[in-house]
Motif scaffolding. Structure first.
Motif, short mmCIF file in Angstrom:
data_model
loop_
_atom_site.label_atom_id
_atom_site.label_comp_id
_atom_site.label_asym_id
_atom_site.label_seq_id
_atom_site.Cartn_x
_atom_site.Cartn_y
_atom_site.Cartn_z
N UNK A 1 13.07 30.42 -74.51
CA UNK A 1 12.01 31.39 -74.78
C UNK A 1 11.26 31.77 -73.50
N UNK A 2 11.04 30.81 -72.62
CA UNK A 2 10.38 31.14 -71.35
C UNK A 2 11.26 32.06 -70.50
N UNK A 3 12.57 31.84 -70.54
CA UNK A 3 13.47 32.70 -69.79
C UNK A 3 13.42 34.12 -70.34
N UNK A 4 13.44 34.26 -71.66
CA UNK A 4 13.35 35.59 -72.27
C UNK A 4 12.02 36.25 -71.93
N UNK A 5 10.95 35.47 -71.97
CA UNK A 5 9.63 36.01 -71.65
C UNK A 5 9.56 36.48 -70.20
N UNK A 6 10.12 35.70 -69.28
CA UNK A 6 10.11 36.09 -67.87
C UNK A 6 10.85 37.41 -67.66
N UNK A 7 11.95 37.60 -68.37
CA UNK A 7 12.70 38.85 -68.27
C UNK A 7 11.88 40.01 -68.82
N UNK A 8 11.22 39.80 -69.97
CA UNK A 8 10.41 40.86 -70.57
C UNK A 8 9.26 41.25 -69.65
N UNK A 9 8.61 40.27 -69.03
CA UNK A 9 7.50 40.55 -68.13
C UNK A 9 7.99 41.32 -66.90
N UNK A 10 9.13 40.91 -66.34
CA UNK A 10 9.69 41.62 -65.18
C UNK A 10 10.09 43.04 -65.56
N UNK A 11 10.68 43.21 -66.73
CA UNK A 11 11.06 44.55 -67.19
C UNK A 11 9.83 45.43 -67.37
N UNK A 12 8.77 44.85 -67.92
CA UNK A 12 7.52 45.60 -68.10
C UNK A 12 6.97 46.06 -66.75
N UNK A 13 6.98 45.17 -65.77
CA UNK A 13 6.45 45.52 -64.45
C UNK A 13 7.30 46.62 -63.81
N UNK A 14 8.61 46.54 -64.00
CA UNK A 14 9.50 47.56 -63.43
C UNK A 14 9.24 48.92 -64.07
N UNK A 15 9.02 48.95 -65.39
CA UNK A 15 8.78 50.21 -66.07
C UNK A 15 7.43 50.80 -65.68
N UNK A 16 6.42 49.95 -65.57
CA UNK A 16 5.07 50.46 -65.25
C UNK A 16 4.97 50.95 -63.80
N UNK A 17 5.65 50.26 -62.87
CA UNK A 17 5.55 50.62 -61.45
C UNK A 17 6.69 51.51 -60.99
N UNK A 18 7.61 51.82 -61.91
CA UNK A 18 8.79 52.62 -61.58
C UNK A 18 9.63 51.97 -60.48
N UNK A 19 9.67 50.64 -60.49
CA UNK A 19 10.54 49.92 -59.54
C UNK A 19 11.99 50.16 -59.93
N UNK A 20 12.84 50.29 -58.92
CA UNK A 20 14.24 50.60 -59.18
C UNK A 20 15.14 49.38 -59.13
N UNK A 21 14.61 48.23 -58.68
CA UNK A 21 15.43 47.04 -58.52
C UNK A 21 14.69 45.83 -59.06
N UNK A 22 15.36 45.04 -59.89
CA UNK A 22 14.80 43.81 -60.45
C UNK A 22 15.67 42.65 -59.99
N UNK A 23 15.03 41.61 -59.45
CA UNK A 23 15.74 40.43 -58.96
C UNK A 23 15.42 39.22 -59.83
N UNK A 24 16.43 38.38 -60.05
CA UNK A 24 16.20 37.17 -60.83
C UNK A 24 17.08 36.06 -60.28
N UNK A 25 16.43 35.08 -59.63
CA UNK A 25 17.16 33.95 -59.07
C UNK A 25 17.32 32.84 -60.12
N UNK A 26 18.33 32.01 -59.94
CA UNK A 26 18.62 30.92 -60.89
C UNK A 26 18.69 31.46 -62.32
N UNK A 27 19.37 32.57 -62.49
CA UNK A 27 19.42 33.24 -63.79
C UNK A 27 20.14 32.37 -64.81
N UNK A 28 19.43 32.01 -65.86
CA UNK A 28 19.95 31.20 -66.98
C UNK A 28 20.46 29.82 -66.55
N UNK A 29 20.13 29.40 -65.36
CA UNK A 29 20.66 28.13 -64.85
C UNK A 29 20.32 26.93 -65.73
N UNK A 30 19.06 26.80 -66.25
CA UNK A 30 18.75 25.60 -67.03
C UNK A 30 19.09 25.69 -68.52
#
Length: 446
Positions: free
Chosen positions: A127-156
């Motif tokens: 759930x925390x992983x899903x939430x982190x993705x939703x928050x990053x997606x929200x920030x990208x949409x609000x700021x019109x960022x074109x690139x989203x980075x996610x390290x250690x994706x789904x690792x744990x």
């Protein structure tokens, strides 16, 4: 740091290797790493997956990319553990802002009303992983960022949850038109995520590889959907915001994966009073005799009362598949459903049902006007602020207007919560934020 400022432990550890006090200083030893031959440009669209063993340079690559402009970095470490899920997002909390937050939470498999108020620190790892993705997606949409980075994706994460989370990111990336770069040491992530570009690091070189799958594994998975029992629903009921059984349930379908129940659909007898029914079935269930209308409804209509999915499998279209399976062989000629956040998680609509906004009644509009006069909004009814006597009278009048259901609302607190649910679901042109408008009714004939 120089040799003179190094700790005693560091000097003693490095001395046998000739690194101190002569030769390399401790600070130099820390910085030694093999160079990575990374191409000068990265793909500016789709998903790029960066893989390789630990220490191969994945994190350093993402750190370099993060220095570019219009970049959002997503991470579970950016989630505030003592803050509620819905408050993890930035914004002004307007109706449009809250709708965007809920839409993103639903898109990443968190369409669960019981989660919105929960502190992030007590969420599961998935759930925390899903939430982190939703928050990053929200920030990208609000700021019109074109690139989203996610390290250690789904690792744990366990690999079932990882597959579902990867599918959610894949769908968002395509719908939002953003480029995404994920890094992980898990070799199976290429099949789980189906990236557009695969970049493998070995510590010295970076090699691009062509993708082998066009869709994530979880979106390609075939779930067995078969008749079930109410006991199957009981096993997953705790995952539904209304955990109790429907009053008069009729039929159960279950979805299984490797013998495990991962989703359940329950149908029930229809409600006798549905304001949307006049538009869904014009004139069909309106007669001079109430008893005759009730008999016809029970004979011709069933309501999809519950659709619940195991949290590990959310966001992969399983709810839609359950509804599609039921509609392929329905119990009755007509099928109905009502969803509180149907506009945000439209799996009924995607399964082929026709959506209808739930319109406010005259009593609802009167109550909304009264709240506006008191300087309150419908969501304020869930708070503890004192109400003027005249507003309490209006709330009691509203409760009486809904018939027997209203008579069962014994306390003022129960009336206020029922009114908040109602006003948050209905819609009325020109009412602005006085009416929530999130609810949808759905109909299907077949």
């Amino acid at each position: 740091m120089t040799t003179e400022h190094a700790t005693t432990a560091l000097r003693r550890a490095l001395a046998p290797f000739g690194l101190a006090p002569f030769g390399l200083a401790p600070d130099d030893a820390r910085s030694v790493s093999a160079p990575i031959d990374v191409p000068s440009s990265m793909p500016d669209a789709g998903i790029t997956l960066v893989t390789g063993p630990s220490g191969s340079g994945k994190s350093r690559l993402l750190a370099n990319l993060s220095k570019q402009s219009r970049v959002v970095v997503g991470s579970t470490e950016r989630i505030e553990p003592n803050t509620s899920v819905i408050d993890q997002f930035e914004g002004d909390a307007s109706a449009r802002d809250i709708e965007r937050r809920l839409r993103l939470l639903a898109g990443f498999g968190l369409a669960d009303a019981t989660l919105f108020a929960r502190r992030a620190g007590i969420l599961s790892e998935g759930e925390r992983h899903r939430l982190a993705l939703a928050v990053a997606a929200d920030r990208a949409e609000r700021t019109d960022a074109r690139l989203v980075l996610f390290d250690e994706f789904c690792s744990p994460l366990d690999r079932v949850t990882a597959a579902s989370v990867a599918a959610g990111l894949w769908k968002w990336s395509r719908g939002a038109g953003r480029a995404v770069v994920c890094a992980t040491a898990h070799e199976d992530m290429a099949a789980l995520l189906a990236p557009d570009t695969l970049l493998r690091l070995d510590g010295r070189t970076a090699r691009f590889h062509e993708r082998t799958q066009t869709r994530p594994r979880m979106l390609r998975r075939r779930f067995a959907i078969e008749p079930g029992t109410i006991a199957d629903y009981d096993r997953l009921a705790r995952h539904h915001y209304r955990a109790g059984r429907p009053a008069v349930w009729s039929r159960v379908l279950r979805a299984t994966n490797a013998g495990q129940i991962v989703g359940v659909l329950v149908t029930a007898r229809p409600t006798l009073n549905g304001a949307w029914r006049r538009r869904a079935w014009p004139g069909r269930y309106r007669t001079d005799r109430r008893s005759a209308a009730a008999r016809r409804l029970n004979r011709e209509v069933r309501r999809i009362a519950r659709v619940v999915v195991d949290p590990r499998y959310r966001g992969v279209g399983l709810a839609r598949r359950l509804v599609e399976s039921y509609l392929a062989e329905p119990e009755t000629p007509a099928t109905e459903a009502v969803a509180v956040i149907g506009g945000l998680c439209p799996f009924f609509e995607r399964a082929g049902m026709e959506p209808f906004r739930i319109r406010a009644r005259a009593e609802d509009l009167r109550l909304a006007d009264a709240l506006d006069e008191a300087g309150l909004s419908w969501w304020d009814l869930t708070g503890d602020a004192a109400r003027p006597a005249w507003l309490r009278a209006e709330l009691e009048r509203w409760a009486r207007s809904i018939g027997r259901a209203g008579m069962r609302l014994c306390s003022q607190r129960e009336i206020e919560r029922a009114a908040a649910r109602r006003l948050g679901s209905v819609t009325a042109p020109g009412m602005g934020e006085a009416i929530g408008g999130m609810g949808r009714a759905y109909a299907h004939a077949g």
